[in-house]
Design a protein around this motif. Sequence first.
Motif, PDB file in Angstrom:
ATOM      1  N   GLY A   1       0.513  -1.443  -0.154  1.00 27.38           N
ATOM      2  CA  GLY A   1       0.149   0.067   0.105  1.00 27.38           C
ATOM      3  C   GLY A   1       1.290   1.655   0.175  1.00 27.38           C
ATOM      4  O   GLY A   1       0.271   2.522  -0.651  1.00 27.38           O
ATOM      5  N   ALA A   2       2.204   0.440   0.457  1.00 30.04           N
ATOM      6  CA  ALA A   2       2.974   2.279   0.625  1.00 30.04           C
ATOM      7  C   ALA A   2       3.602   2.892  -0.301  1.00 30.04           C
ATOM      8  O   ALA A   2       4.498   3.228  -1.006  1.00 30.04           O
ATOM      9  CB  ALA A   2       3.682   2.676   1.591  1.00 30.04           C
ATOM     10  N   GLY A   3       3.595   1.625  -1.622  1.00 29.86           N
ATOM     11  CA  GLY A   3       4.110   1.634  -2.749  1.00 29.86           C
ATOM     12  C   GLY A   3       5.866   1.484  -2.925  1.00 29.86           C
ATOM     13  O   GLY A   3       6.379   1.066  -3.282  1.00 29.86           O
ATOM     14  N   GLU A   4       6.011   0.207  -1.705  1.00 27.09           N
ATOM     15  CA  GLU A   4       7.486  -0.256  -1.374  1.00 27.09           C
ATOM     16  C   GLU A   4       7.396  -1.588  -2.035  1.00 27.09           C
ATOM     17  O   GLU A   4       8.588  -2.028  -2.670  1.00 27.09           O
ATOM     18  CB  GLU A   4       7.186   0.037  -0.205  1.00 27.09           C
ATOM     19  CG  GLU A   4       7.747   1.030   0.188  1.00 27.09           C
ATOM     20  CD  GLU A   4       7.912   1.415   2.059  1.00 27.09           C
ATOM     21  OE1 GLU A   4       9.182   0.475   2.542  1.00 27.09           O
ATOM     22  OE2 GLU A   4       7.068   1.866   2.923  1.00 27.09           O
TER      23      GLU A   4
ATOM     24  N   LEU B   1       5.094 -13.431  -3.470  1.00 28.52           N
ATOM     25  CA  LEU B   1       6.529 -13.048  -3.602  1.00 28.52           C
ATOM     26  C   LEU B   1       6.167 -11.961  -4.130  1.00 28.52           C
ATOM     27  O   LEU B   1       4.949 -11.494  -4.350  1.00 28.52           O
ATOM     28  CB  LEU B   1       7.381 -13.460  -4.820  1.00 28.52           C
ATOM     29  CG  LEU B   1       8.323 -14.771  -4.428  1.00 28.52           C
ATOM     30  CD1 LEU B   1       8.711 -15.021  -5.484  1.00 28.52           C
ATOM     31  CD2 LEU B   1       9.240 -13.959  -3.866  1.00 28.52           C
ATOM     32  N   ALA B   2       7.343 -10.862  -3.058  1.00 31.39           N
ATOM     33  CA  ALA B   2       6.648  -9.371  -3.610  1.00 31.39           C
ATOM     34  C   ALA B   2       7.583  -8.366  -4.233  1.00 31.39           C
ATOM     35  O   ALA B   2       8.201  -8.693  -3.470  1.00 31.39           O
ATOM     36  CB  ALA B   2       5.621  -8.321  -2.689  1.00 31.39           C
ATOM     37  N   LYS B   3       7.748  -7.771  -4.955  1.00 33.53           N
ATOM     38  CA  LYS B   3       8.665  -7.490  -5.525  1.00 33.53           C
ATOM     39  C   LYS B   3       9.277  -5.835  -5.355  1.00 33.53           C
ATOM     40  O   LYS B   3       8.099  -4.829  -5.277  1.00 33.53           O
ATOM     41  CB  LYS B   3       8.421  -7.604  -7.614  1.00 33.53           C
ATOM     42  CG  LYS B   3       9.847  -7.399  -8.364  1.00 33.53           C
ATOM     43  CD  LYS B   3       9.497  -7.023  -9.531  1.00 33.53           C
ATOM     44  CE  LYS B   3      10.607  -6.853 -10.666  1.00 33.53           C
ATOM     45  NZ  LYS B   3      11.569  -5.132 -10.168  1.00 33.53           N
ATOM     46  N   LEU B   4      10.121  -5.725  -5.192  1.00 31.60           N
ATOM     47  CA  LEU B   4      10.732  -4.697  -4.481  1.00 31.60           C
ATOM     48  C   LEU B   4      11.495  -3.142  -5.365  1.00 31.60           C
ATOM     49  O   LEU B   4      12.442  -4.040  -6.727  1.00 31.60           O
ATOM     50  CB  LEU B   4      11.777  -4.517  -3.944  1.00 31.60           C
ATOM     51  CG  LEU B   4      11.181  -5.950  -2.274  1.00 31.60           C
ATOM     52  CD1 LEU B   4      11.941  -5.635  -1.472  1.00 31.60           C
ATOM     53  CD2 LEU B   4      10.197  -5.118  -1.270  1.00 31.60           C
ATOM     54  N   PRO B   5      11.544  -2.281  -6.223  1.00 40.82           N
ATOM     55  CA  PRO B   5      11.506  -1.720  -6.959  1.00 40.82           C
ATOM     56  C   PRO B   5      13.302  -1.754  -7.104  1.00 40.82           C
ATOM     57  O   PRO B   5      14.072  -1.277  -6.320  1.00 40.82           O
ATOM     58  CB  PRO B   5      11.313  -0.194  -6.938  1.00 40.82           C
ATOM     59  CG  PRO B   5      11.299  -0.325  -5.049  1.00 40.82           C
ATOM     60  CD  PRO B   5      10.482  -1.195  -4.349  1.00 40.82           C
ATOM     61  N   GLY B   6      13.706  -1.074  -8.459  1.00 38.58           N
ATOM     62  CA  GLY B   6      14.882  -1.466  -8.195  1.00 38.58           C
ATOM     63  C   GLY B   6      15.590  -2.056  -8.779  1.00 38.58           C
ATOM     64  O   GLY B   6      16.501  -2.899  -7.574  1.00 38.58           O
ATOM     65  N   ASP B   7      15.907  -2.944  -9.679  1.00 37.01           N
ATOM     66  CA  ASP B   7      17.191  -4.269  -9.891  1.00 37.01           C
ATOM     67  C   ASP B   7      18.537  -3.557  -9.632  1.00 37.01           C
ATOM     68  O   ASP B   7      18.997  -2.538  -9.898  1.00 37.01           O
ATOM     69  CB  ASP B   7      16.627  -4.703 -11.168  1.00 37.01           C
ATOM     70  CG  ASP B   7      14.933  -4.942 -11.543  1.00 37.01           C
ATOM     71  OD1 ASP B   7      14.090  -4.860 -10.644  1.00 37.01           O
ATOM     72  OD2 ASP B   7      14.612  -5.403 -12.334  1.00 37.01           O
ATOM     73  N   LEU B   8      18.862  -5.157  -8.926  1.00 37.23           N
ATOM     74  CA  LEU B   8      20.372  -5.458  -9.109  1.00 37.23           C
ATOM     75  C   LEU B   8      20.913  -5.423 -10.701  1.00 37.23           C
ATOM     76  O   LEU B   8      20.138  -6.189 -11.271  1.00 37.23           O
ATOM     77  CB  LEU B   8      20.936  -6.175  -8.176  1.00 37.23           C
ATOM     78  CG  LEU B   8      20.525  -6.415  -6.650  1.00 37.23           C
ATOM     79  CD1 LEU B   8      20.938  -7.188  -5.778  1.00 37.23           C
ATOM     80  CD2 LEU B   8      20.331  -4.890  -5.805  1.00 37.23           C
ATOM     81  N   GLY B   9      22.365  -4.634 -10.670  1.00 39.03           N
ATOM     82  CA  GLY B   9      22.858  -4.602 -12.324  1.00 39.03           C
ATOM     83  C   GLY B   9      23.833  -5.132 -12.177  1.00 39.03           C
ATOM     84  O   GLY B   9      25.200  -4.641 -11.964  1.00 39.03           O
TER      85      GLY B   9
END
Length: 288
Positions: A57-60, A78-86
């Motif tokens: 809900g907080a967009g995290e 599973l919940a996906k978090l923003p910002g993939d590792l590269g």
Amino acid sequence: YLLSGAQDELIDTQVRETGRFATVRQDTGEVFGVGFSQRYTPLQNKDAFAFFDAVVGAGEAIYHTAGSLKRGRIVWILAKLPGDLGLEGDAVEKYIMLSNTHDGSQAVDMRFCVRRVVCMNTLKMALRDEQTNVRLRHTGDILSRVNSTRDLMGLGDAYFANLMRSMERLAAKQLTPIQSNRYFSRVMGLDVKRPVSAQSTRRQNIVNQIVALYNGEGRGAGLATAKGTAWGAFNAVQEYVEHHRSVKGAARMSEYDVLDARETASFYGSGQHMEQRAWDGALSLVRG
């Protein structure tokens, strides 16, 4: 819980005599666990997944995938978090995972993990000297501890930064054929100082399978980050565990049950231990 059916009547009698309780899947009547004390508090699936609502809900995070193992004894999301590792050309996605069991085998567990996109392997290793998960026992008012999700989220930046540094070091470490073969042998518990003829043929056959994955048969094995590197060696073990590892009694099982057994072992059993040994062993290659 109310029990029904001939088998359940026997279990019900045992439960009444011991003064303990059983967990039962309501829609099928299948008994998941027997022998729970009054302190045990079941956590329903809908309530377990509600732990993530505040985060999403907080967009995290964004809900991604959910499933069950062992006919519903284990459920996960599973919940996906923003910002993939590269790593260059070798993307790794960030997740937070919640799992809950109904057979008494595990506490409610929330942890960080990552998924390598090219092969869809889920990397769920514990990092040295760093908290990577929150575990909640099935006792008391478990729902009142919902803030544990937020507590875990606060550890995410440090966890993923540490993981990224380790991945970069593994991808930069070139291995000779002798080094990679010794690494795979150690992961499988073989003694590199003893002759092959004096060791487990089964384990040596597994090493040969992993070597083949590492040398080009594995998914993503030809990428610059993986070809001939410690990162590629670790991922060869990971792919073996998640996609190729044999399952006892597989000849009498459906394809779905084989996949279920392999995934259960990968997340909660001997497969998980093998992956952790592979991770720790790979890091020792870059420390040495």
